[in-house]
Design an enzyme around this catalytic site. Structure first.
Site, short mmCIF file in Angstrom:
data_model
loop_
_atom_site.label_atom_id
_atom_site.label_comp_id
_atom_site.label_asym_id
_atom_site.label_seq_id
_atom_site.Cartn_x
_atom_site.Cartn_y
_atom_site.Cartn_z
N GLY A 13 0.77 -1.24 0.00
CA GLY A 13 0.00 0.00 0.00
C GLY A 13 0.80 1.29 0.00
O GLY A 13 0.28 2.31 0.46
N SER A 14 2.01 1.29 -0.55
CA SER A 14 2.74 2.57 -0.52
C SER A 14 2.09 3.61 -1.44
O SER A 14 2.04 4.80 -1.09
CB SER A 14 4.22 2.38 -0.87
OG SER A 14 4.39 2.16 -2.24
N ASN A 15 1.58 3.19 -2.58
CA ASN A 15 0.85 4.14 -3.44
C ASN A 15 -0.43 4.60 -2.75
O ASN A 15 -0.79 5.78 -2.79
CB ASN A 15 0.56 3.52 -4.80
CG ASN A 15 1.76 3.59 -5.72
OD1 ASN A 15 2.14 4.67 -6.19
ND2 ASN A 15 2.39 2.45 -5.97
N MET A 91 -4.18 -6.18 -7.43
CA MET A 91 -3.64 -7.28 -8.24
C MET A 91 -4.72 -8.25 -8.69
O MET A 91 -4.61 -9.47 -8.53
CB MET A 91 -2.56 -8.03 -7.43
CG MET A 91 -1.43 -7.13 -6.94
SD MET A 91 -0.65 -6.15 -8.25
CE MET A 91 0.37 -7.41 -8.98
N ARG A 92 -5.80 -7.73 -9.26
CA ARG A 92 -6.85 -8.57 -9.83
C ARG A 92 -7.20 -8.02 -11.20
O ARG A 92 -7.28 -6.80 -11.38
CB ARG A 92 -8.16 -8.49 -9.01
CG ARG A 92 -8.13 -9.06 -7.65
CD ARG A 92 -8.04 -10.53 -7.58
NE ARG A 92 -9.21 -11.26 -8.07
CZ ARG A 92 -9.20 -12.57 -8.28
NH1 ARG A 92 -8.12 -13.27 -8.06
NH2 ARG A 92 -10.28 -13.20 -8.71
N LEU A 94 -9.90 -7.11 -13.90
CA LEU A 94 -11.31 -6.71 -13.82
C LEU A 94 -11.99 -7.06 -15.13
O LEU A 94 -11.37 -6.99 -16.20
CB LEU A 94 -11.40 -5.21 -13.56
CG LEU A 94 -10.88 -4.77 -12.18
CD1 LEU A 94 -10.67 -3.26 -12.13
CD2 LEU A 94 -11.85 -5.22 -11.08
N HIS A 110 1.14 1.67 -13.16
CA HIS A 110 1.85 0.48 -13.63
C HIS A 110 3.35 0.77 -13.63
O HIS A 110 3.78 1.84 -14.10
CB HIS A 110 1.39 0.11 -15.05
CG HIS A 110 2.03 -1.14 -15.54
ND1 HIS A 110 1.68 -2.39 -15.07
CD2 HIS A 110 3.04 -1.34 -16.42
CE1 HIS A 110 2.44 -3.31 -15.66
NE2 HIS A 110 3.28 -2.70 -16.48
N GLU A 144 -8.53 -3.79 -22.07
CA GLU A 144 -7.24 -4.44 -22.27
C GLU A 144 -6.32 -4.13 -21.09
O GLU A 144 -6.24 -2.97 -20.65
CB GLU A 144 -6.61 -3.94 -23.58
CG GLU A 144 -5.38 -4.71 -23.98
CD GLU A 144 -4.62 -4.02 -25.12
OE1 GLU A 144 -3.39 -4.18 -25.17
OE2 GLU A 144 -5.25 -3.30 -25.91
N ASP A 146 -3.35 -3.08 -18.74
CA ASP A 146 -2.21 -2.16 -18.82
C ASP A 146 -2.18 -1.40 -20.14
O ASP A 146 -1.11 -1.14 -20.71
CB ASP A 146 -0.88 -2.90 -18.58
CG ASP A 146 -0.82 -3.51 -17.19
OD1 ASP A 146 -1.46 -2.97 -16.27
OD2 ASP A 146 -0.15 -4.55 -17.02
C1 GRF Z 1 3.53 -0.92 -7.51
O1 GRF Z 1 4.78 -1.07 -8.11
C2 GRF Z 1 2.46 -0.78 -8.56
O2 GRF Z 1 2.87 -0.08 -9.68
C3 GRF Z 1 2.21 -2.23 -8.92
O3 GRF Z 1 2.26 -2.91 -7.70
C4 GRF Z 1 3.10 -2.20 -6.80
C5 GRF Z 1 2.29 -1.91 -5.58
O4 GRF Z 1 3.06 -1.28 -4.60
N1 GRF Z 1 0.98 -2.38 -9.65
P1 GRF Z 1 2.37 -0.58 -3.35
O5 GRF Z 1 1.42 -1.61 -2.76
O6 GRF Z 1 1.66 0.63 -3.85
O7 GRF Z 1 3.49 -0.26 -2.41
#
Ligand code: GRF
Length: 202
Positions: A13-15, A91-92, A94, A110, A144, A146
């Site tokens: 979850g850093s983003n 990570m699913r 859709l 991405h 599609e 990414d």
């Molecule tokens: C990130 O590199 C994002 O681009 C990819 O998965 C990673 C998730 O990282 N789809 P975080 O959970 O946001 O730290």
């Protein structure tokens, strides 16, 4: 009027945390509608909790089908009056149905310079190819994987001696910058044109 943002994540979850901090810091532009995670053990859940934010868990494993999972997810997003969905390490895959329902209102980060290296293991693949540049992309989500219109890209040189981990760490910092920039662009656009409301859910 502030944009109501949903953040959906699956892991550390850093983003998600970067977006959350930005939303909190800019109440004139953004409002957190909901945090959603599909993995009960995701580290991000604790990290958000430490900041005082609860995550709404919708565990895909609890559902008999992808459609059933997405129906629950969609109902939650509609209930929370979400304007923009940010996939942040979600990570699913859709379905077209879900993606179509949120067309123009759902964005993803991405870890590559799309259209290069769609899919997984982007850092390894860039290094194996001897790529000179690498980076990240925030884009609208389309059926599609990414693909979809690019909102922001950030790039870095691939350095001699880079490993997948060192490259990933550098790109991750760029991801955080890029996601904030993309969200700001969407807010500016919506201020001019009004929020995009072309979806009612599947
Ligand atoms: C990130 O590199 C994002 O681009 C990819 O998965 C990673 C998730 O990282 N789809 P975080 O959970 O946001 O730290």
């Amino acid at each position: 009027m502030s944009l109501r943002i949903a953040i959906i994540y699956s892991g550390r979850g850093s983003n998600m945390l970067t977006l959350l901090d930005h939303i909190i810091a800019h109440p004139e532009k953004f409002e957190l509608a909901t945090l959603v995670c599909n993995i009960p053990t995701a580290l991000g859940i604790e990290r958000a909790q430490a900041k005082g934010f609860a995550t709404h868990l919708i565990a895909h494993k609890d559902f008999a089908s992808r459609d059933a999972f997405e129906t629950a997810l969609n109902a939650h997003l509609l209930e929370k009056n979400v304007d923009v969905v940010c996939l942040a390490g979600f990570m699913r895959l859709l379905t077209d149905r879900f993606v179509g329902a949120w067309a123009g209102r759902m964005i993803n980060i991405h870890p590559s310079l799309l259209p290069h290296y769609k899919g997984l293991h982007t850092h390894e693949r860039a290094l194996a190819d001897g790529a000179l540049k690498h980076g990240c992309t925030v884009h609208y989500v389309v059926a599609e994987m990414d693909a979809g219109p690019i909102i922001v890209q950030r790039e870095t040189d691939v350095l001699p001696g880079d490993t997948p981990d060192s490259l990933a760490a550098r790109v991750l910092e760029l991801e955080h910058e890029a996601y904030i920039e993309a969200l700001n662009q969407i807010a500016d656009k919506s201020k001019k044109n009004g929020p995009n409301t072309n979806a009612s859910g599947p």
